[in-house]
Design an enzyme around this catalytic site. Structure first.
Site: not given
Ligand code: NAP
Length: 339
Positions: A10, A35, A60, A158, A185, A198
């Site tokens: 990622g 991706r 992916d 998660k 956060l 976020s």
């Protein structure tokens, strides 16, 4: 001569960008997955890196191709990719399937490729949800309750992904170490125009997109400190199986607004001061699925105990007020706040 090779999954993501930059600055060779290679130039440009410094490969979470090639010959993996919604989602599976199956694809590839340790980005969302009691302190012993109606799709994704990964490593991963960083956060400066959902808390406050301040709050951590936590979890010996809750100060939305007002003066002129009564937020939630997501958080204080991360991986987060000001200044400088 580098210290070794690290795969970062990622690589287009907000947290991943800081980890990649810090790894390279620290003498590691890094390769990344994204991706689609169509984003490769933009990802490297946002990090100020060349193709030699950051080779990127396509993989992916929802499909097998690319993972084995990406992990082959790496010493470590930072598995960060996972869908992070900006609002309500169509079905829970839109998040759960890529998060869980992607983690398992990565782990299988890492084991086959001879990786020594995988550090996976989990979340406090895998710890916080469905517990009784409004004001609680959380630590690594907590797991979100998947059966509770207040456990949202992201928290399920998660929790399920972290549990599935731990189960897989216990059953099939012998010889390969695994641990998780579970951030609260994440805020902080931005590296480009593509940043995590976020940061919406700060962009919406600064852009005057909120009519007032709901009675909700967050444990806040800085993206720079979260990058440091991931790298410490990669290099600290003897922490196989570790789970590290990383959260700095807990601030109510009204505290975040007050920090912005006092430190940014005119640049924070659209930040609201009105505290929204809970009944009004509940009423608005009837018409807005995004607001509905915050209803279980109304009037609740979730304090995180990060003493384990401090003691074992030397985590030392900066004050949340500093993070909020740096987030706001960076978003304004990059022209990312609605005028
Ligand atoms: P982000 O910027 O949205 O990064 C998410 C990354 O996951 C992006 O690179 C995204 O790729 C990738 N991804 C999503 N679905 C994918 C798929 N099907 N296949 C391959 N890659 C996929 O968000 P972030 O804040 O940096 O989040 C990174 C990690 O931290 C996530 O695991 C998240 O759950 C966790 N986390 C974040 C926070 C927070 O407050 N930000 C807190 C706790 C934990 P694209 O660019 O192609 O979309």
């Amino acid at each position: 001569m580098t210290k070794g090779t690290v795969l970062v999954t990622g690589a287009s993501g907000y947290i991943a960008g800081f980890i990649i930059k810090d790894l390279i600055a620290g003498g590691w060779a890094v390769r990344g997955t994204i991706r689609s290679l169509a984003k490769a130039d933009a990802v490297r440009a946002s990090l100020g890196l060349t193709a030699d410094q950051l080779p990127l490969m396509a993989a992916d979470l929802t499909a097998d191709p690319g993972w084995n090639e990406a992990a082959a010959g790496c010493d470590f993996v930072q598995h960060i990719a996972s869908p992070l919604p900006t609002g309500a989602v169509r079905t829970d599976d839109d998040l759960i399937i890529p998060a869980r199956d992607g983690a398992l694809r990565l782990l299988r590839a890492a084991k086959a490729g001879g990786v020594k340790r995988v550090v996976m980005t989990s979340s406090v969302a895998a710890m916080y949800y469905g517990m009784a009691g409004k004001d609680r302190t959380y630590n690594e012993a907590n797991w979100s309750d998947l059966t509770a109606p207040t456990t949202n799709a992201y928290a399920k994704s998660k929790t399920i992904a972290e549990r599935a990964a731990r189960d897989w490593v216990a059953a099939e991963g012998s010889g390969m170490e695994y641990c998780t960083i579970n951030p609260a956060l994440v805020l902080g400066p931005v590296l480009g125009t593509d940043f995590s959902g976020s940061l919406a808390v700060v962009t919406k406050l600064l852009g005057g997109e909120l009519p007032g301040l709901p009675a909700i709050g967050f444990g806040i951590c800085d993206v720079r400190d979260i990058a440091a936590a991931h790298i410490a979890a990669m290099t600290t010996p003897g922490i196989d199986g570790g789970r590290f809750l990383c959260s700095g100060d807990y601030l109510a939305m009204a505290d975040v607004a007050a920090i912005l007002k006092s430190r940014l003066a005119d640049q924070a002129k659209r930040v609201p001061t009105l505290r929204l009564p809970n009944f009004l937020v509940r009423l608005s939630a009837l018409f807005d699925p995004e607001i509905k997501l915050v209803i279980p958080e109304l009037g609740r204080t979730r304090v995180a105990d990060s003493s384990h991360a401090r003691a074992v991986i030397g985590w030392n987060p900066r004050p949340a007020a500093e993070t909020i000001v740096d987030t706001a200044r960076s978003l304004i400088a990059a022209g990312l706040v609605k005028g």
